[in-house]
Design an enzyme around this catalytic site. Structure first.
Site, PDB file in Angstrom:
ATOM      1  N   ARG A 165       0.827  -1.206   0.000  1.00 14.42           N
ATOM      2  CA  ARG A 165       0.000   0.000   0.000  1.00 14.42           C
ATOM      3  C   ARG A 165       0.864   1.260   0.000  1.00 14.42           C
ATOM      4  O   ARG A 165       0.565   2.243   0.668  1.00 14.42           O
ATOM      5  CB  ARG A 165      -0.940   0.006   1.212  1.00 14.42           C
ATOM      6  CG  ARG A 165      -1.876  -1.179   1.286  1.00 14.42           C
ATOM      7  CD  ARG A 165      -2.842  -1.240   0.109  1.00 14.42           C
ATOM      8  NE  ARG A 165      -3.673  -2.430   0.218  1.00 14.42           N
ATOM      9  CZ  ARG A 165      -3.352  -3.621  -0.282  1.00 14.42           C
ATOM     10  NH1 ARG A 165      -2.216  -3.766  -0.962  1.00 14.42           N
ATOM     11  NH2 ARG A 165      -4.148  -4.663  -0.145  1.00 14.42           N
ATOM     12  N   SER A 239     -10.959  -0.068   3.489  1.00 12.21           N
ATOM     13  CA  SER A 239     -10.088  -0.453   4.603  1.00 12.21           C
ATOM     14  C   SER A 239      -9.392   0.776   5.165  1.00 12.21           C
ATOM     15  O   SER A 239      -8.684   1.473   4.446  1.00 12.21           O
ATOM     16  CB  SER A 239      -9.047  -1.476   4.132  1.00 12.21           C
ATOM     17  OG  SER A 239      -9.677  -2.646   3.672  1.00 12.21           O
ATOM     18  N   GLU A 334      -4.607   3.729   6.300  1.00 11.10           N
ATOM     19  CA  GLU A 334      -4.381   3.760   4.860  1.00 11.10           C
ATOM     20  C   GLU A 334      -4.709   5.118   4.249  1.00 11.10           C
ATOM     21  O   GLU A 334      -3.938   5.636   3.459  1.00 11.10           O
ATOM     22  CB  GLU A 334      -5.204   2.656   4.163  1.00 11.10           C
ATOM     23  CG  GLU A 334      -4.620   1.264   4.271  1.00 11.10           C
ATOM     24  CD  GLU A 334      -5.227   0.320   3.262  1.00 11.10           C
ATOM     25  OE1 GLU A 334      -5.675   0.781   2.197  1.00 11.10           O
ATOM     26  OE2 GLU A 334      -5.245  -0.892   3.529  1.00 11.10           O
TER      27      GLU A 334
END
Length: 340
Positions: A165, A239, A334
């Site tokens: 990520r 998420s 995130e």
């Protein structure tokens, strides 16, 4: 550079649906408009935020400087030998719609990334991933505008420094480069990637013994719709936390204490399921005023209507503290908080 708007309401431009106001806002559909917008921002000393779908952002109430909505489109394909194709997509193209189009054309390899919200330009910044596939696996190159020099630069896969990520655009030089288009190198032969057990189980449950890429695409869509709220109905960014990476030693220590620990091998260590950690701390379905933790997936934080970024960040901080206290593991969010 496009039409400059002052005091633009950004509720429709971020998937949390937070009430945020951009001091200045412009939508760009061409490279020339983008260059003009960046030049004007630099002339006025404005900070710049580039918005795609706003699906990986937590926006505060006031956004200073200039917000540039990326709307540069375009799709083109170039054969590479008999079995592969290079597909170039404008940064403003919608990711899921582009993936659907690529499958219709017979371009395979990224179907596991179906229904991930956002635009094509945002995808490599985050190195989006799902169900055993990460974007870098089908990545060829991208073109970006260097806001420091005004020059265009081509980035190879190695140049992007992809990680979990992560990429150089997110963590090394955030804000310096604005992605204009992204090129993928995909297969003309259907080779479904079925390393993720939950995906295999879902296909088998549907009686699909020999899945094709379109089958994988549809099943991934079904799984995501069952687990994740639609941002059009409940504000969210998917998420909210990364799955934390721990050493093999730490993993074994945790496993002795928590035999049902959900984890997956990742290089020399293990990736822990952040949603499981959060759920074990009792947060799943928790509501705090107008924000909360989604009742079906503890990894997803939601805006239930009139929530604000400070309220959400306070809740997120408490979740991080509780997971650290119980498991000795530090969660990382995130989405990007802006302004930081």
């Amino acid at each position: 550079m496009g039409c400059l708007v002052h005091n633009q309401d950004l509720r429709r431009h971020n998937s949390f649906g937070f009430a945020a106001c951009a001091e200045n806002f412009v939508r760009v559909e061409t490279l020339e408009q983008l260059q003009d917008a960046v030049a004007q921002a630099q002339h006025n000393g404005w900070p710049v935020l580039v918005l795609g779908g706003g699906s990986n952002l937590v926006l505060r109430e006031q956004i200073p400087g200039l917000v540039i909505q990326m709307a540069i489109g375009g799709r083109r394909a170039e054969p590479v030998g008999d079995d592969e194709v290079r597909v170039t997509l404008g940064a403003g193209e919608i990711w899921h719609q582009s993936l659907d189009w690529m499958l219709d054309q017979g371009y395979y390899g990224l179907e596991n990334l179906a229904l991930i919200p956002g635009t094509v330009g945002a995808a490599p910044m985050q190195n989006i991933g799902a169900y055993g596939v990460e974007l870098e696996q089908g990545f060829d190159s991208l073109q970006a505008l260097d806001t420091h020099t005004g020059e265009l630069r081509i980035f190879s896969r190695e140049d992007c420094c992809f990680g979990y990520r992560d990429s150089c655009f997110k963590s090394m030089e955030p804000g310096r480069y604005i992605i204009i288009d992204v090129t993928f190198r995909l297969s003309l032969q259907p080779r479904p990637q079925l390393r993720y057990q939950a995906l295999v189980d879902a296909l088998q449950a549907r009686g699909i013994a020999e899945p094709q890429p379109r089958d994988v695409f549809q099943v991934v869509c079904d799984i995501r719709r069952a687990k994740l709220p639609d941002p059009a109905e409940i504000g969210n960014a998917g998420s909210f936390f990364k799955n934390p990476l721990v050493s093999a030693v730490h993993y074994r220590e945790l496993l002795q204490q928590f035999p049902r620990l959900v984890a997956y091998p990742a290089g020399e260590g293990y990736k822990l399921a952040a949603g499981w950690l959060i759920e074990q701390c009792g947060w799943k379905g928790h509501v705090r005023g107008a924000v909360g933790v989604y009742e079906r997936q503890a990894l997803v934080l939601v805006n239930l209507g009139a929530g604000t970024a400070p309220e959400l960040m306070l809740l997120a901080g408490e979740i991080v503290q509780s997971v650290a206290a119980r498991f000795g593991v530090q969660l990382e969010m995130e989405p990007r908080l802006y302004p930081a």
